[in-house]
Design a protein around this motif. Structure first.
Motif, PDB file in Angstrom:
ATOM      1  N   PRO A  73      47.518  50.067  31.367  1.00 22.00           N
ATOM      2  CA  PRO A  73      48.050  50.107  32.573  1.00 22.00           C
ATOM      3  C   PRO A  73      48.656  48.751  32.974  1.00 22.00           C
ATOM      4  CG  PRO A  73      45.952  51.324  32.212  1.00 22.00           C
ATOM      5  CD  PRO A  73      46.121  50.415  31.057  1.00 22.00           C
ATOM      6  N   ALA A  74      49.576  49.031  34.156  1.00 24.67           N
ATOM      7  CA  ALA A  74      50.081  47.752  34.680  1.00 24.67           C
ATOM      8  C   ALA A  74      48.925  47.108  35.630  1.00 24.67           C
ATOM      9  CB  ALA A  74      51.249  48.103  35.519  1.00 24.67           C
ATOM     10  N   VAL A  75      49.063  45.998  35.811  1.00 25.68           N
ATOM     11  CA  VAL A  75      48.145  45.363  36.738  1.00 25.68           C
ATOM     12  C   VAL A  75      48.336  45.737  38.317  1.00 25.68           C
ATOM     13  CG1 VAL A  75      47.016  43.120  37.164  1.00 25.68           C
ATOM     14  CG2 VAL A  75      47.807  43.596  35.099  1.00 25.68           C
ATOM     15  N   VAL A  76      47.243  45.959  38.703  1.00 22.09           N
ATOM     16  CA  VAL A  76      47.434  46.172  40.271  1.00 22.09           C
ATOM     17  C   VAL A  76      47.411  44.637  40.921  1.00 22.09           C
ATOM     18  CG1 VAL A  76      46.228  47.284  42.294  1.00 22.09           C
ATOM     19  CG2 VAL A  76      46.189  48.452  40.034  1.00 22.09           C
ATOM     20  N   PRO A  77      48.270  44.397  41.922  1.00 16.27           N
ATOM     21  CA  PRO A  77      48.063  43.445  42.437  1.00 16.27           C
ATOM     22  C   PRO A  77      46.870  42.997  43.213  1.00 16.27           C
ATOM     23  CG  PRO A  77      49.838  44.572  43.704  1.00 16.27           C
ATOM     24  CD  PRO A  77      49.294  45.360  42.243  1.00 16.27           C
ATOM     25  N   THR A  78      46.258  41.838  43.203  1.00 21.02           N
ATOM     26  CA  THR A  78      45.029  41.514  43.651  1.00 21.02           C
ATOM     27  C   THR A  78      44.975  41.639  45.288  1.00 21.02           C
ATOM     28  OG1 THR A  78      45.404  39.200  43.638  1.00 21.02           O
ATOM     29  CG2 THR A  78      44.291  40.142  42.047  1.00 21.02           C
ATOM     30  N   TYR A  89      49.923  60.766  36.073  1.00 23.00           N
ATOM     31  CA  TYR A  89      48.669  60.426  35.985  1.00 23.00           C
ATOM     32  C   TYR A  89      48.336  59.107  35.968  1.00 23.00           C
ATOM     33  CZ  TYR A  89      47.321  60.607  31.153  1.00 23.00           C
ATOM     34  OH  TYR A  89      47.175  60.455  29.875  1.00 23.00           O
ATOM     35  N   ASN A  90      47.153  58.623  36.359  1.00 23.69           N
ATOM     36  CA  ASN A  90      46.718  57.373  36.222  1.00 23.69           C
ATOM     37  C   ASN A  90      47.793  56.125  36.674  1.00 23.69           C
ATOM     38  OD1 ASN A  90      44.611  55.453  35.493  1.00 23.69           O
ATOM     39  ND2 ASN A  90      45.850  54.964  33.760  1.00 23.69           N
ATOM     40  N   ASN A 108      42.179  52.958  32.843  1.00 22.11           N
ATOM     41  CA  ASN A 108      42.278  53.306  34.229  1.00 22.11           C
ATOM     42  C   ASN A 108      43.031  52.319  34.925  1.00 22.11           C
ATOM     43  OD1 ASN A 108      41.110  53.425  37.050  1.00 22.11           O
ATOM     44  ND2 ASN A 108      40.543  55.408  36.254  1.00 22.11           N
ATOM     45  N   ILE A 109      43.832  52.954  35.657  1.00 21.83           N
ATOM     46  CA  ILE A 109      44.608  51.844  36.686  1.00 21.83           C
ATOM     47  C   ILE A 109      43.931  51.032  37.709  1.00 21.83           C
ATOM     48  CG2 ILE A 109      45.215  53.285  38.485  1.00 21.83           C
ATOM     49  CD1 ILE A 109      47.703  51.174  36.973  1.00 21.83           C
ATOM     50  N   LEU A 110      42.595  51.614  37.866  1.00 22.08           N
ATOM     51  CA  LEU A 110      41.772  50.819  38.640  1.00 22.08           C
ATOM     52  C   LEU A 110      40.614  50.198  38.135  1.00 22.08           C
ATOM     53  CD1 LEU A 110      41.518  53.265  41.819  1.00 22.08           C
ATOM     54  CD2 LEU A 110      43.009  51.272  41.496  1.00 22.08           C
ATOM     55  N   GLY A 111      40.565  50.211  36.930  1.00 25.85           N
ATOM     56  CA  GLY A 111      39.393  49.715  36.053  1.00 25.85           C
ATOM     57  C   GLY A 111      38.186  50.369  36.204  1.00 25.85           C
TER      58      GLY A 111
END
Length: 854
Positions: A38-43, A681-682, A733-736
């Motif tokens: 998954p791509a990294v969600v910005p902090t 999804y995800n 999972n995109i949110l870890g």
């Protein structure tokens, strides 16, 4: 509204998944062709801080930087929108015809490219070696198009292979009430739909008596169409005719007097292998109260611009986009055009005495067609592939004259881009694009003159040919990967994929083509072209009709500076650069993966643009990508079996002198789906507006009702489970979190989409179904309000944390994460709740609040 489902087991799983995987764990190595993360969600994303969505921007507000004409066109478009006329069917006037006056004579030619392609007489003719302006009149105009072939593709409007043909002219001396000073623009138009080889006739009449364009109330008496306040008369109800190419159409716009009223007839004749259809499909009478109205006439005026103050009174036959000021791109063309006028008192038609190769009245444009003219008693314009360089064709001093010059290029790879300019030295400020066939053999027939060419392709050395002669140039472009991505990457067949890919690919699932991906450079400024309604000419990535397996991995953002003279027209309102979009047209087995920056803004006038467009695309994978959404992230139409997984959509607000020109400014939309059978999804939907599945098809003539069904989640499963698409393994999972289900939604937990109300459907904008397992980075706990004392069946309401719920039963249920939340209770006026207001603290467990009534 969505069905309310209180599914406790899902939330129990969410409770078990509270632990976050460190962000570094999402940065695991990606092996191209094997695994995508998954791509990294910005902090800074603020997970869990729900955002209340605003309303989608659909039109730019009037701006202090707009010209009078631009402001008038905005009002015109608002009127058409109010009458539910789709953007692609709106016939709009030019915003920049380039008409100015010098020494009492009209000069013509816009700095913008492209322009309406065709034939036009502006009232300037050569007399004894000098151009002389004149005013002439005609009661009738005829335009003839003999079209053998026109292969098109353009994805930033709702109609990739649709175009218009327009016979445009301005009637003067039209009597309304007791005044005969009115000027009206008449348009005799076909919309041509190549997908089913049909043409649809339509006509329009707009008041050109002032820049306001408004038609006075009660101005028209009869007609098959209707009057749209703020725009004018519009008749979209002309006949639809099956006419496969090749076909010939003749338009006639005739002015006369009917019942003592000025009137205009819209006539036509269409001939193809399906037969001939001819007739008058509309007649419009103007409301004149004088005993006998003066006969109106069409004016060709080279001594002044028209009463709009910026649009010339000319006669023209144009090819252009499918409406709404759009452009379209010709990959190949063959045919002829003629333009005729009647002399007053004569029933015969005569060729116009002077002609240019572009129109100046309409907003629709076209690129990729070159024109030359043959002479004799019936001068004829010939159409073919080539650069649409603005030129005078005949009858004007400095005109190219009759005849053609042939320039041939045998180019390998054929995915290269060719630009041409007039003169002995290549000039990027006046250059126009010319198509290259998939064979690589490009043959351009152009008017006599001197031309210079530039041939460009990413990771290949450019070639410049100044003052090219009429011969064949064999160009085997020299590979130079150090040059990086400085042009778009286009392929129209499987055979063109190798020319824009790294060595070694075979187009199979196990060994796909991998497109060039670096180093990233700013694109050559030539690729920043747009027309007067700011429809861009070029997508950055275009794969059309390909079926081999293709990987687009860690790809360029295709950033292009808007630095050429033709791109500075809107410099006072637009950003200084843009990122060109990605487009898949009838493409299969394409995987766009692990690309961190897919973005770009869309102008508010552009009604089909997005950062990524999929049109009739199937079995494609969009995974692990970062969408920096300024306007619209993904638009998909007509395909199926596409997978959107592990992508991050965040808003990216461009810096612009006038943000009103940018679609959805500060209210960007992540995704619009007009297709069924996809799985989404995800993903992380972090934009203010998340996902839409409007219940219609925007590509039909008028929006036809249609419902789309897609999957927005998988069943709850461990995040370690692997799904393989196009040879790529999807896992994580995109949110870890430790499980997969649906997507993260920025507005889940707001009043429009409360926690626990399933499926999530973006306030009903996902019309069918929705996300049954939305991802949240925290546990949700049930908060139950129980009432005592109300008669059975009495309605009562509770608002908790801004979300209101209503019940006629004994309990009302909410779901919220840990926190302190205010509530308010309301009821019929004859009962008093206790407590009526208060707060409930949720601390890692379900809570119950009792309400007593007296």
């Amino acid at each position: 509204m969505s069905t309310v489902l209180r599914v406790g087991v899902v939330l129990v799983i969410a409770v078990a998944a509270l632990m976050f995987v460190p962000s570094s764990a999402l940065l695991s190595a990606v092996e191209p062709g094997r695994t995508v993360s998954p791509a990294v969600v910005p902090t800074s994303a603020g997970l869990g801080a729900a955002v209340q969505p605003a309303q989608t921007t659909t039109a730019a507000a009037a701006s202090s930087t707009q010209t009078v004409g631009q402001q008038s066109v905005e009002r015109m478009r608002a009127a058409l929108d109010a009458d539910h006329i789709p953007s692609q069917e709106q016939l709009l006037p030019s915003l920049d015809p380039g008409a100015t006056m010098q020494n009492g004579q009209l000069t013509i030619g816009s700095s913008l490219a492209p322009q309406p392609t065709g034939i036009a007489d502006y009232g300037i003719t050569e007399v004894h070696g000098t151009n002389v302006a004149s005013i002439s009149y005609t009661p009738s105009v005829e335009g003839v198009l003999n079209l053998t072939e026109l292969k098109l593709i353009y994805l930033d409007s709702y109609g990739p292979d649709e175009f218009t043909v327009q016979l445009n002219s301005v009637a003067v001396g039209v009597t309304l009430q007791q005044s005969s000073v009115y000027q009206f623009w008449t348009q005799n138009v076909i919309y041509y739909f190549q997908s089913d080889h049909t043409l649809h006739l339509a006509d329009a009449i707009v008041n050109f008596s002032s820049p306001e364009f408004n038609v006075p109330y009660g101005a028209l008496l009869t007609g098959n169409g209707y009057l749209a306040a703020g725009f004018g008369y519009f008749d979209p109800f002309g006949p639809a005719i099956y006419a496969p190419e090749p076909f010939t159409i003749a338009f006639y716009s005739n002015l006369t007097v009917v019942n003592n009223h000025p009137a205009v007839y819209f006539n036509y004749s269409v001939t193809s292998s399906a037969g001939t259809s001819a007739g008058s499909y509309d007649m419009v009478e103007f409301n004149s109260t004088v005993p006998v109205a003066t006969a109106p006439t069409y004016q060709i005026n080279g001594e002044a611009v028209g009463d709009t103050g910026y649009i010339p009174n000319d006669v023209e036959l144009d090819l252009g986009g499918n409406g709404g000021g759009s452009t379209t791109t010709a990959l190949n063309a063959s045919g002829t055009m003629n333009l005729y006028i009647q002399h007053n008192g004569s029933a015969a038609y005569y060729p116009v005495p002077a002609a240019w190769n572009f129109g100046g009245e309409t907003g629709e444009t076209l690129e990729g067609i070159g024109e030359w003219a043959s002479g004799g008693p019936n001068p004829t314009v010939h159409l073919g592939p080539g650069p649409g360089v603005q030129q005078a064709l005949w009858g004007i001093k400095g005109a190219t004259g009759f005849g053609e010059m042939t320039y041939s290029f045998n180019i390998d790879p054929s995915s290269a881009f060719v630009f041409a300019s007039l003169g002995s030295t290549f000039d990027p400020n006046t250059a126009d694009w010319a198509p290259v066939p998939v064979s690589g053999l490009a043959r351009y027939e152009l008017p006599p003159g001197s031309y210079s060419f530039e041939i460009l392709l990413s990771e290949y050395q450019p070639v410049t040919i100044n003052a090219a002669g009429c011969r064949t140039y064999t160009l085997n472009l020299v590979s130079d990967p150090s040059l990086g991505i400085y042009t778009p990457l286009w392929a129209h067949t499987n055979g063109e994929l190798a020319g824009i890919s790294e060595p070694g690919g075979a187009g199979t699932k196990s060994n796909p083509y991998v497109l060039f991906n670096g180093p990233w450079e700013s694109l050559n400024p030539l690729f920043g072209q747009y027309n007067d309604y700011m429809f861009p000419v070029f997508p950055g990535l275009l794969l059309a009709g390909t079926t081999d397996y293709v990987t687009v991995y860690d790809e360029s953002p295709f950033e292009v500076p808007l630095s050429l003279a033709s791109e500075q027209y809107y410099s006072a309102v637009l950003p200084l650069d843009n990122e060109l979009g990605y487009a898949l047209y009838n493409a299969r087995h394409v995987s766009i993966v692990s690309t961190p920056s897919i973005g770009g803004w869309v102008n508010v006038n552009v009604y089909g643009g997005a950062s990524l467009i999929l049109w009739n695309a199937t079995h494609d994978l969009i995974a692990g990508d970062g969408f920096q959404v300024a306007s619209l992230g993904i638009l998909a139409y007509g395909g199926s079996a596409n997978t959107f997984w592990g992508n991050v959509f965040t808003e990216s607000v461009p810096i612009a002198p006038d943000p009103g020109y940018i679609l959805n400014y500060e209210d960007s939309v992540a995704m619009e789906l007009y297709e069924s059978g996809d799985i989404v999804y995800n993903n992380y939907f972090g934009t203010p507006q998340t996902a839409f599945t409007p219940p219609y098809s925007p590509y039909d003539f008028y929006y036809v009702s249609e419902l789309w069904t897609d999957r927005w989640n998988v069943v709850i499963q461990p995040a370690t489970d692997v799904r393989v698409v196009n040879g790529w393994s999807l896992s994580g999972n995109i949110l870890g979190l430790s499980y997969e289900g649906g997507n993260y939604w920025s507005n889940y937990g707001t009043a429009t989409d409360p926690y626990g109300v399933l499926p999530y459907n973006n306030g009903g904008n996902i019309v069918i179904g929705g996300d049954h397992h939305p991802l949240v980075p925290f546990a949700l706990y049930e908060v139950t309000f129980i009432e005592k004392g109300l008669p059975s069946g009495t309605q009562w309401n509770v608002t908790l944390n801004g979300v209101e719920e209503t019940s006629t039963g004994k309990s009302i249920h909410f779901w919220d994460p840990s926190g302190l939340y205010a509530f308010a209770v309301t009821s019929p006026s004859s009962y008093t709740p206790s407590p009526s207001i208060g707060a409930v603290e949720v601390v890692s467990s379900a809570q119950t609040v009792s309400i007593s009534w007296s």
